[in-house]
Write a protein that holds these residues in place. Structure first.
Motif, PDB file in Angstrom:
ATOM      1  N   GLU A 169       1.057  -1.447   0.054  1.00 46.63           N
ATOM      2  CA  GLU A 169       0.272   0.067   0.128  1.00 46.63           C
ATOM      3  C   GLU A 169       0.981   1.730  -0.151  1.00 46.63           C
ATOM      4  O   GLU A 169       2.279   0.882   0.717  1.00 46.63           O
ATOM      5  N   ILE A 170       0.494   2.590  -0.954  1.00 44.82           N
ATOM      6  CA  ILE A 170       1.514   3.806  -0.599  1.00 44.82           C
ATOM      7  C   ILE A 170       1.765   4.225   0.292  1.00 44.82           C
ATOM      8  O   ILE A 170       3.064   4.310   1.257  1.00 44.82           O
ATOM      9  N   VAL A 203      10.185   4.439   2.357  1.00 50.44           N
ATOM     10  CA  VAL A 203      10.618   5.750   0.322  1.00 50.44           C
ATOM     11  C   VAL A 203       9.435   6.698   1.095  1.00 50.44           C
ATOM     12  O   VAL A 203       8.685   6.404   1.505  1.00 50.44           O
ATOM     13  N   PHE A 204      10.413   7.929   0.147  1.00 48.38           N
ATOM     14  CA  PHE A 204      10.040   9.115   0.090  1.00 48.38           C
ATOM     15  C   PHE A 204      10.106   9.725  -1.254  1.00 48.38           C
ATOM     16  O   PHE A 204      11.237  10.062  -1.275  1.00 48.38           O
ATOM     17  N   LEU A 205       9.245  10.425  -1.620  1.00 49.17           N
ATOM     18  CA  LEU A 205       9.007  11.426  -3.320  1.00 49.17           C
ATOM     19  C   LEU A 205       8.781  12.569  -2.624  1.00 49.17           C
ATOM     20  O   LEU A 205       8.265  13.101  -1.923  1.00 49.17           O
ATOM     21  N   ALA A 222       1.442   9.274   1.021  1.00 54.72           N
ATOM     22  CA  ALA A 222       2.632   9.015  -0.286  1.00 54.72           C
ATOM     23  C   ALA A 222       3.593   8.747   1.422  1.00 54.72           C
ATOM     24  O   ALA A 222       5.032   9.088   1.386  1.00 54.72           O
ATOM     25  N   ARG A 223       2.624  10.167   2.744  1.00 56.48           N
ATOM     26  CA  ARG A 223       3.723  10.585   3.547  1.00 56.48           C
ATOM     27  C   ARG A 223       3.572   9.472   4.913  1.00 56.48           C
ATOM     28  O   ARG A 223       4.362   9.312   5.643  1.00 56.48           O
ATOM     29  N   GLY A 224       3.034   8.352   4.502  1.00 55.32           N
ATOM     30  CA  GLY A 224       2.888   7.107   5.353  1.00 55.32           C
ATOM     31  C   GLY A 224       1.748   8.019   6.403  1.00 55.32           C
ATOM     32  O   GLY A 224       1.299   6.387   7.192  1.00 55.32           O
ATOM     33  N   ILE A 225       1.042   7.996   5.818  1.00 55.35           N
ATOM     34  CA  ILE A 225      -0.650   8.483   6.698  1.00 55.35           C
ATOM     35  C   ILE A 225      -1.866   7.563   6.078  1.00 55.35           C
ATOM     36  O   ILE A 225      -2.152   7.552   4.489  1.00 55.35           O
ATOM     37  N   PRO A 226      -2.158   6.283   6.447  1.00 49.33           N
ATOM     38  CA  PRO A 226      -3.325   5.529   6.116  1.00 49.33           C
ATOM     39  C   PRO A 226      -4.742   6.129   5.379  1.00 49.33           C
ATOM     40  O   PRO A 226      -5.074   7.306   5.973  1.00 49.33           O
TER      41      PRO A 226
END
Ligand SMILES: Nc1ncnc2c1ncn2[C@@H]1O[C@H](COP(=O)(O)OP(=O)(O)O)[C@@H](O)[C@H]1O
Ligand SMILES: [Mg+2]
Lengths: 254, 437
Positions: A76-77, A85-87, B392-396
């Protein structure tokens, strides 16, 4: 085993008649390395970065990507972020109504939780952000505002680096972090990035221009064209590209 | 000729007519008002979809059950039922089943310049202030208000003396307490003197499983250069009918702000009528509705610019989950005399459920030539780009959605000026999102 291993990656825009953008891209990145990916506009650099981060506008049709030996494409993202992973986005979006501090804290704690770590305490968090923000010239006022709301182009890029500094990723992908920056802002951002270079952290620096690579000196330079890496070399390759431009590759294309 | 011949009365209408039958003959102006209201209901019945203002909220179809008038609530039961906004530092008045409960109400030790009594007491003593009651007319027949006028026996009467600055808000906590469904009616009057400032809060709640009907109407007479804030929290029980009417008469250079956070009731309709009768006033009528399951929520506004140079702003946010339905009807009328009017109205809906539905009906009716008026409506799902950025910063996913919905609602709630009330509402909105999971 490499930290990040991209093997023969093929991807197209999701949908029935989606066009193929990545056409057999391979890349190995080890901890501590800085890789630069250069290439003309439209060659698929941003697409690669989005696919690594997990954006679902694309469909991977062939090939594989592994992170620490695990299948990245299956994750999952938010799981990818928690795994390191960091974009740093080429065009960071504005998120009105979500204060930067709230956002950073939610992100950091969500990642920690997923990794089975404890949440960060309020004083520790405030200290962490304050320290990192000061070095990047990010004011308290910016931190109180909605994420990126009303930020200039340069401020948005600095804010991306702040997020990276707080989240401490294993693999950072910087997508045209230099675009829209004047020379002073470029220095600030580059110093911020250089401060994060470490033996356990890898970086993929995507850029159109060689200029950024004077400040963030890469270990490897790759030329991307039409969805694959067509040439790889050391940092001197960037200088060659600067002198000759991408004409050589664009002619190939014709 | 009225082609709308409707010989059949629904059970709900029959029950209401039975309640209206008890009105006494004779009496004063108010008795006349009551009888006129009752007669208009007898004539029109419950509004249905062919009545323009009720097009999206067909009360005749939605209100199926016949329920009797509510009797008085036991004090202990009312006390247990009134939970909302308890943490806010305010003068608290509890209105249970339409009647003020003195044992639970803070009626003594009033600040200088504040008069507070109950409608029943004012009626019993023939209080002079009641000459103001029923003075603000909606300009059109409104069934919900007519029933309230005919049937309400109690409520709160507040008079703020000219120039008085009342810091502590008055919070009127409406509750329904009882084991079986019934209909309650409460009528309140708030008169804010010239140059005075005042904050009025009201909340609504009741048991989850009952199809009770809560009908409340409040009239606000706002004097010249007065400042009035109205903060409302509607969390009636999931089976309830909530019918609220707010009427404002706004004087010269007055400032009025009203905000409603609504997440309760099976069917809710809030009608707001504002008459801007004095030059240079500024009003803001905002709201946020959080809907799920099969909830139906209707916010209807009618802002009448009669005097020149007034500013009106409306911002309504609706979050719709599951198969809920939201309605926003906003009408701004600018009379010929109301030159230099600045009126802006916006409704924004966020659809979380695939089968949710939002109906927006903004209307402008302008008879003056030098005015600035505008309206807009948006309706959409959560922005995928924003969602991706957060994830993308990790927040579900669910947390990312919550943050974005909260931000969406927050923009409207932030307009509440009183710190304690604003924080309390933000907390309630957050709670709603958490419960959603
Ligand atoms: N979501 C998308 N929908 C349609 N076309 C896209 C999408 N993303 C990228 N493309 C197309 O794919 C190609 C590669 O784009 P991109 O990855 O942004 O290249 P670069 O970052 O190297 O400039 C371009 O032709 C672009 O128009
Ligand atoms: Mg790009």
């Amino acid at each position: 085993m490499a930290l990040l291993e991209i093997d023969n990656l093929h991807a197209k825009i999701d949908g029935e008649h989606g066009k193929e953008i990545l056409k057999g891209l391979s890349l190995k990145v080890n901890p501590g390395e800085v890789h630069a990916i250069m290439g003309p506009n439209g060659s698929g650099k941003s697409t690669l970065s989005y696919i690594l981060a997990g954006k679902d506008d694309y469909e991977v049709t062939d090939g594989s990507v592994s992170l620490d030996g695990e299948d990245l494409l299956e994750m999952e993202i938010d799981e990818r972020a928690a795994k390191g992973v960091f974009l740093a986005f080429q065009y960071p979006v504005e998120v009105p109504g979500v204060a930067t501090m709230t956002f950073l804290r939610s992100a950091l704690n969500a990642q920690r939780k997923k990794r089975g770590e404890e949440e960060i305490s309020t004083p520790d968090f405030l200290r962490l952000v304050k320290d990192k923000a000061a070095g990047l010239g990010i004011s308290q006022d910016m931190l109180r505002r909605g994420v990126n709301v009303g930020f200039s182009g340069g401020e948005k890029k600095r804010a991306e680096i702040l997020q990276m500094a707080v989240l401490e990723p294993k693999v950072a992908i910087l997508d045209e972090t230099d675009s829209g920056l004047d020379i002073d802002a470029l220095k600030v951002v580059s110093e911020g990035v250089n401060a994060l270079r470490s033996p356990d952290r890898a970086m993929i620096v995507i850029t159109h221009y060689q200029r950024l690579l004077n400040h963030i000196v890469p270990d490897f330079v790759h030329v991307m064209h039409k969805g694959r890496i067509v040439r790889s070399g050391g940092k001197e390759l960037a200088l060659e590209l600067e002198a000759n431009g991408y004409a050589e590759y664009q002619q190939d294309a014709a | 000729m009225n082609a709308d011949i409707r010989p059949i009365r629904t059970p709900a209408e029959q029950a209401i007519l039975a309640s209206l039958g008890g009105l006494p003959a004779g009496g004063d102006r108010l008795a006349d008002l009551r009888r006129a209201a009752a007669r208009s209901f007898e004539e029109h019945g419950l509004p249905h979809r062919r009545v323009e203002e009720w097009k999206y909220t067909d009360l005749r179809t939605l209100m199926r059950e016949a329920v009797p008038l509510a009797g008085p609530a036991a004090v202990a039961q009312a006390d247990a039922a009134a939970r909302l906004l308890r943490g806010v530092e305010a003068r608290r008045i509890v209105v249970a089943n339409g009647a003020v409960v003195p044992e639970l109400s803070d009626l003594a030790g009033l600040e200088e310049g504040l008069r507070l009594t109950t409608l029943s007491a004012a009626l019993a003593s023939g209080d002079e202030v009641l000459s103001r009651l029923g003075g603000i007319l909606p300009g059109r027949y409104d069934a919900s208000l007519a029933l309230n006028t005919a049937l309400a026996k109690d409520g709160v009467v507040i008079v703020v003396a000219p120039g008085a600055k009342i810091e502590r808000p008055v919070h009127v906590a409406h509750v329904f307490a009882g084991e079986s469904a019934a209909a309650s009616y409460a009528r309140s009057l708030v008169v804010v003197g010239a140059g005075a400032s005042f904050t009025y809060a009201e909340s609504f709640e009741g048991p989850q499983g009952l199809a009770y009907q809560a009908n409340a109407a409040t009239e606000f007479v706002v004097g010249d250069e007065a400042h009035l804030d109205v903060v409302r929290l509607q969390e009636d029980g999931a089976g309830a009918f909530h019918l609220a009417t707010l009427l404002f008469d706004v004087g010269r250079q007055a400032q009025v702000h009203a905000f409603t956070l609504a997440s309760g009731a099976a069917v809710a309709r809030t009608s707001l009528y504002a008459t801007l009768s004095g030059e240079g006033s500024a009003v803001g009528f905002n709201g946020a509705s959080l809907l799920k399951d099969r909830q139906h929520n209707d916010a209807t506004l009618f802002v009448d610019h009669q005097a020149p140079g007034c500013e009106s702003r409306e911002l309504f946010k609706t979050v719709l989950d599951d198969t809920s339905r939201g309605v926003f009807q906003g009408k701004i009328v600018v009379r010929q005399a109301a030159q230099k009017t600045d009126g802006r109205m916006m409704s924004r809906a966020l659809l979380l459920g695939d089968d949710a539905e939002m109906d927006n009906k903004p209307e402008l009716e302008i008879f003056a030539d030098d005015v600035q008026c505008g309206h807009g409506a948006t309706c959409g799902a959560i922005d995928d780009e924003l969602l991706f950025y957060l994830r993308a910063r990790g927040i579900p996913l669910t947390e990312a959605q919550s943050l974005l919905v909260q931000a969406f609602v927050g923009e409207a709630v932030e307009t509440v000026e009183h710190d304690g009330l604003r924080e309390a509402l933000l907390e309630r909105a957050e709670g709603w999102l958490k419960a959603r999971g």
